[in-house]
Scaffold this motif. Structure first.
Motif, PDB file in Angstrom:
ATOM      1  N   PHE A 127      11.737  45.729  61.219  1.00  0.00           N
ATOM      2  CA  PHE A 127      12.687  46.743  61.668  1.00  0.00           C
ATOM      3  C   PHE A 127      12.196  47.368  62.966  1.00  0.00           C
ATOM      4  CE2 PHE A 127      13.471  46.581  57.074  1.00  0.00           C
ATOM      5  CZ  PHE A 127      14.851  46.421  57.068  1.00  0.00           C
ATOM      6  N   GLU A 128      13.127  47.508  63.923  1.00  0.00           N
ATOM      7  CA  GLU A 128      12.803  48.081  65.230  1.00  0.00           C
ATOM      8  C   GLU A 128      13.981  48.919  65.720  1.00  0.00           C
ATOM      9  OE1 GLU A 128      10.187  48.020  67.101  1.00  0.00           O
ATOM     10  OE2 GLU A 128       8.904  46.425  66.320  1.00  0.00           O
ATOM     11  N   ASN A 129      13.658  49.912  66.559  1.00  0.00           N
ATOM     12  CA  ASN A 129      14.724  50.616  67.280  1.00  0.00           C
ATOM     13  C   ASN A 129      15.193  49.748  68.429  1.00  0.00           C
ATOM     14  OD1 ASN A 129      12.961  53.464  66.478  1.00  0.00           O
ATOM     15  ND2 ASN A 129      15.149  53.412  66.118  1.00  0.00           N
ATOM     16  N   MET A 130      16.490  49.478  68.464  1.00  0.00           N
ATOM     17  CA  MET A 130      17.058  48.613  69.485  1.00  0.00           C
ATOM     18  C   MET A 130      17.709  49.456  70.569  1.00  0.00           C
ATOM     19  SD  MET A 130      16.259  45.949  67.612  1.00  0.00           S
ATOM     20  CE  MET A 130      17.068  44.495  68.223  1.00  0.00           C
ATOM     21  N   ASP A 131      18.413  48.791  71.466  1.00  0.00           N
ATOM     22  CA  ASP A 131      19.172  49.471  72.505  1.00  0.00           C
ATOM     23  C   ASP A 131      20.424  50.091  71.885  1.00  0.00           C
ATOM     24  OD1 ASP A 131      19.887  50.377  74.968  1.00  0.00           O
ATOM     25  OD2 ASP A 131      19.894  48.432  75.955  1.00  0.00           O
ATOM     26  N   LYS A 132      21.292  50.626  72.698  1.00  0.00           N
ATOM     27  CA  LYS A 132      22.524  51.232  72.201  1.00  0.00           C
ATOM     28  C   LYS A 132      23.396  50.182  71.509  1.00  0.00           C
ATOM     29  CE  LYS A 132      22.780  54.817  75.779  1.00  0.00           C
ATOM     30  NZ  LYS A 132      23.550  55.332  76.940  1.00  0.00           N
ATOM     31  N   ALA A 133      23.994  50.602  70.387  1.00  0.00           N
ATOM     32  CA  ALA A 133      24.918  49.738  69.649  1.00  0.00           C
ATOM     33  C   ALA A 133      26.298  50.367  69.661  1.00  0.00           C
ATOM     34  CB  ALA A 133      24.431  49.538  68.219  1.00  0.00           C
ATOM     35  N   TYR A 134      27.315  49.513  69.717  1.00  0.00           N
ATOM     36  CA  TYR A 134      28.699  49.982  69.761  1.00  0.00           C
ATOM     37  C   TYR A 134      29.485  49.340  68.624  1.00  0.00           C
ATOM     38  CZ  TYR A 134      27.496  51.590  74.458  1.00  0.00           C
ATOM     39  OH  TYR A 134      26.899  52.220  75.530  1.00  0.00           O
ATOM     40  N   PHE A 135      30.266  50.173  67.920  1.00  0.00           N
ATOM     41  CA  PHE A 135      31.093  49.706  66.817  1.00  0.00           C
ATOM     42  C   PHE A 135      32.545  50.127  67.084  1.00  0.00           C
ATOM     43  CE2 PHE A 135      26.909  49.753  65.097  1.00  0.00           C
ATOM     44  CZ  PHE A 135      26.869  48.886  64.018  1.00  0.00           C
ATOM     45  N   TYR A 136      33.465  49.181  66.898  1.00  0.00           N
ATOM     46  CA  TYR A 136      34.897  49.458  67.010  1.00  0.00           C
ATOM     47  C   TYR A 136      35.580  48.826  65.795  1.00  0.00           C
ATOM     48  CZ  TYR A 136      33.564  50.317  71.869  1.00  0.00           C
ATOM     49  OH  TYR A 136      32.945  50.784  73.009  1.00  0.00           O
ATOM     50  N   GLY A 137      36.382  49.614  65.099  1.00  0.00           N
ATOM     51  CA  GLY A 137      36.985  49.073  63.891  1.00  0.00           C
ATOM     52  C   GLY A 137      38.361  49.632  63.600  1.00  0.00           C
ATOM     53  N   ALA A 138      39.099  48.923  62.743  1.00  0.00           N
ATOM     54  CA  ALA A 138      40.440  49.335  62.332  1.00  0.00           C
ATOM     55  C   ALA A 138      40.688  48.849  60.908  1.00  0.00           C
ATOM     56  CB  ALA A 138      41.507  48.771  63.274  1.00  0.00           C
ATOM     57  N   GLU A 139      41.472  49.638  60.177  1.00  0.00           N
ATOM     58  CA  GLU A 139      41.849  49.273  58.811  1.00  0.00           C
ATOM     59  C   GLU A 139      43.318  49.648  58.592  1.00  0.00           C
ATOM     60  OE1 GLU A 139      40.102  49.859  54.314  1.00  0.00           O
ATOM     61  OE2 GLU A 139      40.320  51.639  55.579  1.00  0.00           O
ATOM     62  N   LEU A 140      44.084  48.709  58.070  1.00  0.00           N
ATOM     63  CA  LEU A 140      45.499  48.918  57.785  1.00  0.00           C
ATOM     64  C   LEU A 140      45.728  48.709  56.288  1.00  0.00           C
ATOM     65  CD1 LEU A 140      48.427  49.323  58.912  1.00  0.00           C
ATOM     66  CD2 LEU A 140      48.561  46.810  59.055  1.00  0.00           C
ATOM     67  N   VAL A 141      46.378  49.679  55.646  1.00  0.00           N
ATOM     68  CA  VAL A 141      46.608  49.610  54.202  1.00  0.00           C
ATOM     69  C   VAL A 141      48.070  49.963  53.912  1.00  0.00           C
ATOM     70  CG1 VAL A 141      45.970  50.509  51.924  1.00  0.00           C
ATOM     71  CG2 VAL A 141      44.217  50.261  53.702  1.00  0.00           C
ATOM     72  N   PHE A 142      48.698  49.166  53.074  1.00  0.00           N
ATOM     73  CA  PHE A 142      50.073  49.415  52.647  1.00  0.00           C
ATOM     74  C   PHE A 142      50.158  49.227  51.137  1.00  0.00           C
ATOM     75  CE2 PHE A 142      54.167  47.544  51.377  1.00  0.00           C
ATOM     76  CZ  PHE A 142      55.005  48.610  51.673  1.00  0.00           C
ATOM     77  N   SER A 143      50.848  50.132  50.468  1.00  0.00           N
ATOM     78  CA  SER A 143      51.053  50.003  49.028  1.00  0.00           C
ATOM     79  C   SER A 143      52.413  50.577  48.671  1.00  0.00           C
ATOM     80  CB  SER A 143      49.950  50.730  48.247  1.00  0.00           C
ATOM     81  OG  SER A 143      49.977  52.122  48.497  1.00  0.00           O
ATOM     82  N   THR A 144      53.051  49.980  47.691  1.00  0.00           N
ATOM     83  CA  THR A 144      54.353  50.460  47.237  1.00  0.00           C
ATOM     84  C   THR A 144      54.554  50.060  45.788  1.00  0.00           C
ATOM     85  OG1 THR A 144      56.723  50.475  47.706  1.00  0.00           O
ATOM     86  CG2 THR A 144      55.596  48.368  47.933  1.00  0.00           C
ATOM     87  N   GLU A 145      55.373  50.814  45.095  1.00  0.00           N
ATOM     88  CA  GLU A 145      55.729  50.504  43.704  1.00  0.00           C
ATOM     89  C   GLU A 145      57.200  50.834  43.505  1.00  0.00           C
ATOM     90  OE1 GLU A 145      54.631  52.167  39.314  1.00  0.00           O
ATOM     91  OE2 GLU A 145      52.931  51.551  40.575  1.00  0.00           O
ATOM     92  N   ILE A 146      57.954  49.824  43.112  1.00  0.00           N
ATOM     93  CA  ILE A 146      59.390  49.981  42.863  1.00  0.00           C
ATOM     94  C   ILE A 146      59.644  49.613  41.415  1.00  0.00           C
ATOM     95  CG2 ILE A 146      61.695  49.263  43.564  1.00  0.00           C
ATOM     96  CD1 ILE A 146      60.501  48.441  46.259  1.00  0.00           C
ATOM     97  N   LYS A 147      59.965  50.623  40.641  1.00  0.00           N
ATOM     98  CA  LYS A 147      60.114  50.448  39.189  1.00  0.00           C
ATOM     99  C   LYS A 147      58.812  49.867  38.626  1.00  0.00           C
ATOM    100  CE  LYS A 147      65.158  50.122  39.155  1.00  0.00           C
ATOM    101  NZ  LYS A 147      66.343  49.341  38.739  1.00  0.00           N
ATOM    102  N   ASN A 148      58.840  48.661  38.110  1.00  0.00           N
ATOM    103  CA  ASN A 148      57.630  48.083  37.506  1.00  0.00           C
ATOM    104  C   ASN A 148      56.899  47.120  38.442  1.00  0.00           C
ATOM    105  OD1 ASN A 148      58.076  49.450  35.102  1.00  0.00           O
ATOM    106  ND2 ASN A 148      59.279  47.779  34.205  1.00  0.00           N
ATOM    107  N   LEU A 149      57.434  46.939  39.638  1.00  0.00           N
ATOM    108  CA  LEU A 149      56.854  45.990  40.585  1.00  0.00           C
ATOM    109  C   LEU A 149      56.000  46.725  41.615  1.00  0.00           C
ATOM    110  CD1 LEU A 149      56.719  43.060  41.720  1.00  0.00           C
ATOM    111  CD2 LEU A 149      58.708  43.676  43.132  1.00  0.00           C
ATOM    112  N   GLY A 150      54.774  46.251  41.821  1.00  0.00           N
ATOM    113  CA  GLY A 150      53.886  46.869  42.795  1.00  0.00           C
ATOM    114  C   GLY A 150      53.364  45.861  43.801  1.00  0.00           C
ATOM    115  N   LEU A 151      53.265  46.291  45.048  1.00  0.00           N
ATOM    116  CA  LEU A 151      52.742  45.451  46.122  1.00  0.00           C
ATOM    117  C   LEU A 151      51.628  46.190  46.842  1.00  0.00           C
ATOM    118  CD1 LEU A 151      56.130  44.217  47.673  1.00  0.00           C
ATOM    119  CD2 LEU A 151      54.624  42.906  46.170  1.00  0.00           C
ATOM    120  N   GLN A 152      50.583  45.459  47.239  1.00  0.00           N
ATOM    121  CA  GLN A 152      49.468  46.040  47.972  1.00  0.00           C
ATOM    122  C   GLN A 152      49.046  45.080  49.085  1.00  0.00           C
ATOM    123  OE1 GLN A 152      46.597  46.581  44.828  1.00  0.00           O
ATOM    124  NE2 GLN A 152      47.326  48.633  44.332  1.00  0.00           N
ATOM    125  N   PHE A 153      48.687  45.661  50.223  1.00  0.00           N
ATOM    126  CA  PHE A 153      48.224  44.853  51.358  1.00  0.00           C
ATOM    127  C   PHE A 153      47.180  45.657  52.124  1.00  0.00           C
ATOM    128  CE2 PHE A 153      48.287  43.980  55.887  1.00  0.00           C
ATOM    129  CZ  PHE A 153      48.102  42.604  55.923  1.00  0.00           C
TER     130      PHE A 153
END
Length: 245
Positions: A127-153
């Motif tokens: 383990f060592e201290n390194m130079d500068k690190a850069y992180f870029y991220g994204a997360e997309l979430v969708f969920s729905t329930e219609i009567k007894n049917l459910g969808l998730q993404f």
């Protein structure tokens, strides 16, 4: 022999660091927005400080601690959106960007310096201290329930790189040179993952059939300094039936 000398001496250290965060939320009907700014330190853990030629589960290499590690300093921006519609449906998007100073990574130690202790290990990383690190991220979430049917993404991806990374050039186990790799991807980063699922409730039978799909894209963002290899795409499908009472 290279393994017979003292690798490092333990020592007591004291440090005082401060962290701060600013969060702001905005709501308008079914629409929510959240914004955050964070400045936070992370002290190295016990493995990063003092582990001695043991596996820590990241890969098959043995790892060596470093008691001289400095804390990481993270500056991060978060932005989140959430839209709720109908009674049980919502769509959310989360974005973040982060810069980490004194990023704690690992460097490969050649056999001329130290050899692994675990059977089958290809080498030792420290383990060592390194130079500068850069992180870029994204997360997309969708969920729905219609009567007894459910969808998730859901899908999410993080791209991360080191501003400067050192690649050791080895010849017969000896270090014969070094080269600096600009914007080298950080190792062990997961690729783009897409998950979706569908379920249908059967309350009269107390059953919940579910089908789930998981697609892991090919990972082409690999670290040259750490001699990483690209990983292939993976597709998984699970079908389950749950009984509840």
């Amino acid at each position: 022999a290279p393994d017979q000398h003292t690798v490092f001496d333990s020592k007591a250290t004291d440090n005082f660091r401060y962290s701060a965060a600013l969060l702001y939320g905005f709501n308008h009907g079914h629409f929510d927005v959240q914004f955050g700014l964070t400045r936070a330190y992370r002290n190295p853990d016990m493995n990063e400080l003092y582990i001695k030629r043991m596996s820590v589960g990241f890969d098959s290499y043995d790892y060596l601690g470093n008691p001289n590690l400095e804390p990481e300093l993270n500056h991060q921006i978060d932005l989140g959106f959430k839209f709720s519609f109908c009674e049980k449906s919502q769509l959310s998007l989360n974005l973040f960007a982060s810069q980490i100073q004194n990023y704690i990574g690992t460097v490969f130690l050649p056999p001329s310096i130290i050899t692994p202790a675990s059977m089958g290990s290809p080498g030792v990383k420290q383990f060592e201290n390194m130079d500068k690190a850069y992180f870029y991220g994204a997360e997309l979430v969708f969920s729905t329930e219609i009567k007894n049917l459910g969808l998730q993404f859901s899908t999410g991806y993080t791209y991360a790189f080191l501003e400067n990374a050192t690649h050791l050039i080895l010849t017969n186990g000896q270090v014969t040179g070094k080269e600096i790799i600009k914007n080298d991807p950080i190792p062990e980063m997961p690729p783009l993952v897409v998950q979706s699922g569908i379920y249908y409730k059967l309350p009269k039978l107390n059953l919940l059939p579910t089908a789930e799909l998981r697609y892991v894209c090919k990972q082409e963002s690999v670290s040259f300094a750490n001699n990483e290899l690209e990983s292939p795409e993976v597709f998984l499908m699970d079908i389950t039936i749950k009984y509840f009472y």
